[in-house]
Design a protein around this motif. Structure first.
Motif: not given
Length: 174
Positions: A117-118, A169-174
């Motif tokens: 979704g993101r 990935h960098l904004v939400f999962y880093a």
């Protein structure tokens, strides 16, 4: 402060009319002349838009869009794009409303806070309806040869497809 937004357009129109009156511009005649030109432009680009909409509808109804999405899925998965966003990538350059419908389906199926979704939301916000814009803007002024416009627009969409998964990935999962 919330009601300020409801007054912005009427205040803008009043200011514009007042400015025109002060400059002795025939406001109504200018409005009618502009409306005539707008109608001529709309009639001029109508065949192009009808062709574009017909093509989109045929792609969706025939299943060709789904086949192309399945064919591209192995490649897109390698760059971090979930296969569910491939129809969005294919639809966005052609149709804003069609891509919004695809985005809505993705968000309903996977959820807005999911990785899919993101990434879909990032793609929807960072890509453009290139074919539609070229048809409307170039068609309205009679340009037949688009030269480098389409390749540049599609290159921008490709860049968004490469950067969107990385950014999410960098904004939400880093």
């Amino acid at each position: 402060m919330d009601k300020l937004g409801t007054y912005v357009l009427p205040i803008s129109v009043v200011c514009l009319v007042a400015f025109c009156v002060l400059r002795k511009v025939p406001v109504f005649d200018s409005f009618v002349c502009g409306a005539k030109q707008g109608l001529k432009t709309a009639v001029g680009i109508l065949p192009t838009l009808i062709g574009l909409i017909t093509g989109i509808t045929m792609l969706q109804a025939s299943g060709a869009l789904d086949l192309l999405a399945k064919a591209l899925a192995p490649l897109t998965c390698r760059i971090g794009l979930p296969s569910a966003v491939v129809p969005l990538i294919l639809m966005k350059p052609v149709s804003g409303s069609g891509s919004t419908a695809v985005l809505t389906q993705i968000l309903q199926q996977y959820g807005a806070d999911s990785l899919t979704g993101r990434i879909a939301a990032a793609l929807a916000g960072s890509t453009e309806t290139a074919f539609y814009c070229i048809a409307v803007y170039y068609g309205s002024i009679g340009i037949k040869k688009t030269r480098h416009t389409l390749p540049a627009a599609l290159l921008g969409d490709l860049a968004a497809c490469l950067v969107a998964p990385l950014a999410v990935h960098l904004v939400f999962y880093a």
